[in-house]
Design an enzyme around this catalytic site. Structure first.
Site, mmCIF file in Angstrom:
data_model
loop_
_atom_site.group_PDB
_atom_site.id
_atom_site.type_symbol
_atom_site.label_atom_id
_atom_site.label_comp_id
_atom_site.label_asym_id
_atom_site.label_seq_id
_atom_site.Cartn_x
_atom_site.Cartn_y
_atom_site.Cartn_z
ATOM 1 N N SER A 85 -127.968 11.337 -76.348
ATOM 2 C CA SER A 85 -128.054 10.083 -75.402
ATOM 3 C C SER A 85 -128.533 8.850 -75.658
ATOM 4 O O SER A 85 -127.998 8.229 -76.793
ATOM 5 C CB SER A 85 -128.818 10.831 -74.129
ATOM 6 O OG SER A 85 -128.657 9.956 -72.966
ATOM 7 N N ASP A 97 -123.858 13.459 -77.740
ATOM 8 C CA ASP A 97 -123.531 12.841 -76.381
ATOM 9 C C ASP A 97 -124.102 11.240 -76.153
ATOM 10 O O ASP A 97 -124.902 11.073 -75.298
ATOM 11 C CB ASP A 97 -123.900 13.680 -75.088
ATOM 12 C CG ASP A 97 -122.510 13.765 -74.047
ATOM 13 O OD1 ASP A 97 -121.587 12.901 -74.559
ATOM 14 O OD2 ASP A 97 -123.013 13.851 -72.854
ATOM 15 N N HIS A 118 -123.818 16.521 -69.725
ATOM 16 C CA HIS A 118 -124.663 15.504 -70.625
ATOM 17 C C HIS A 118 -125.982 16.132 -70.964
ATOM 18 O O HIS A 118 -126.527 15.857 -71.953
ATOM 19 C CB HIS A 118 -125.244 14.221 -69.987
ATOM 20 C CG HIS A 118 -125.687 13.344 -70.830
ATOM 21 N ND1 HIS A 118 -125.073 12.699 -71.914
ATOM 22 C CD2 HIS A 118 -126.873 12.630 -70.581
ATOM 23 C CE1 HIS A 118 -126.012 11.810 -72.369
ATOM 24 N NE2 HIS A 118 -126.898 11.849 -71.603
#
Length: 315
Positions: free
Chosen positions: A135, A164, A240
């Site tokens: 992230s 991600d 996610h």
């Protein structure tokens, strides 16, 4: 504090299962260290059996704790890697500049400091080190590798992984320092790159919250700016945060279940991310491309998740 993570002997050669090494999980708090404390608290997953092992420096996502990734980093370590997961902050705003600087400081600390917190028969190989993050941690990893902030790096990374990765809220709403340029293959990294994406990351969980990995600033955009060698895998029906631990406690941990669109469970996505990371590290830190080739050629047979995208860029 140290705990053990024992491997399953029947699946020692399968990258998506626990590897052959028993793993020790070590928590390091700088204020408790008598000499050469790390710049930030660390969670280290290391093989327990003696040897020399490559290093993977892994950065947590926005407002997450490094402990949320304990199962993932133990999976990776069980295949013969030392995983160092710093806690970059407790509270943070939109600007990731300080996180990039802190990651550089931690990297420079590794050669002289890391061995002090490992069993005496475990030796980190600082000539074989990879950088990665999830992230916002993925953004930070790319930001450091691209020199978005002026830092001094004593070690050279051999590989880069974005799990991600997210560069902000939307195209034109990137958080500082912006990483994406929207120019294809513009990233001049000088190393191999892997980008992992979640198919549900760009889907809203409900109308009240934005998607956790919005279109325009997510895995797809990061990969489009990579040069070869690079690879790109997207898990179709997972979200996610589906690579986090099965149980993430506290307010922040509970938020991981309700803010993002999730898949049916975390174990399959975590196994995939762990296995893909192992395959990539084997390829670009150890020169063994067999596992990465197996994902490319036989992912329908061996991967624990369905992949909607499998792409490779050659040099």
């Amino acid at each position: 504090m140290a705990v053990t993570f024992s491997p399953s002997s029947s699946t020692a050669t399968n990258i998506f299962d626990v590897g052959k090494y028993t793993v020790e999980l070590v928590s390091v708090e700088p204020h408790k260290c008598t000499s050469q404390p790390p710049p930030k608290p660390l969670l280290i997953a290391t093989p327990s059996e003696g040897g020399v092992f490559p290093i993977f420096l892994f950065l947590h996502g926005y407002l997450f704790y490094n402990s949320f990734y304990s199962q993932l980093i133990q999976h990776i370590a069980s295949h013969g890697f030392i995983v160092v997961a710093p806690q970059l902050y407790s509270v943070a705003g939109a600007d990731a500049t300080e996180e990039i600087k802190c990651t550089a400081q931690i990297t420079n600390w590794l050669p002289e400091g890391l061995h002090n917190f490992l069993p005496s028969h475990i030796h980190p190989n600082t000539e074989k080190i990879a950088l990665g993050g999830h992230s916002r941690g993925g953004k930070v990893a790319f930001g450091l590798a691209l020199g978005k902030i002026a830092t001094t790096n004593d070690l050279k990374f051999s590989a880069l992984i974005g799990v991600d990765p997210v560069d902000g809220m939307d195209k034109g709403k990137q958080t500082p320092p912006p990483v994406l340029t929207y120019i294809p293959q513009s990233f001049d990294l000088g190393m191999a790159v892997m980008v992992l994406g979640s198919g549900l990351g760009e889907v809203k969980r409900n109308p009240l919250f934005p998607p956790c990995a919005p279109e325009g600033v997510n895995h797809r955009d990061f990969y489009h700016e990579c040069r070869g060698p690079a690879c790109y895998f997207v898990a179709k029906d997972y979200g996610h945060v589906d690579m986090l631990d099965d149980e993430t406690g506290g307010v922040r941990g509970k938020a991981t279940y309700c803010l993002c669109k999730n898949g049916k469970g975390r174990a399959p996505m975590r196994a995939f991310v762990g296995g893909a990371v192992v395959a990539f590290l084997r390829a670009y830190l150890e020169g063994d491309f067999a596992s990465l080739a197996a994902i490319r050629d036989r992912h329908d047979e061996i991967a624990p998740v369905q992949l909607q995208t499998v792409a490779f860029l050659e040099n």
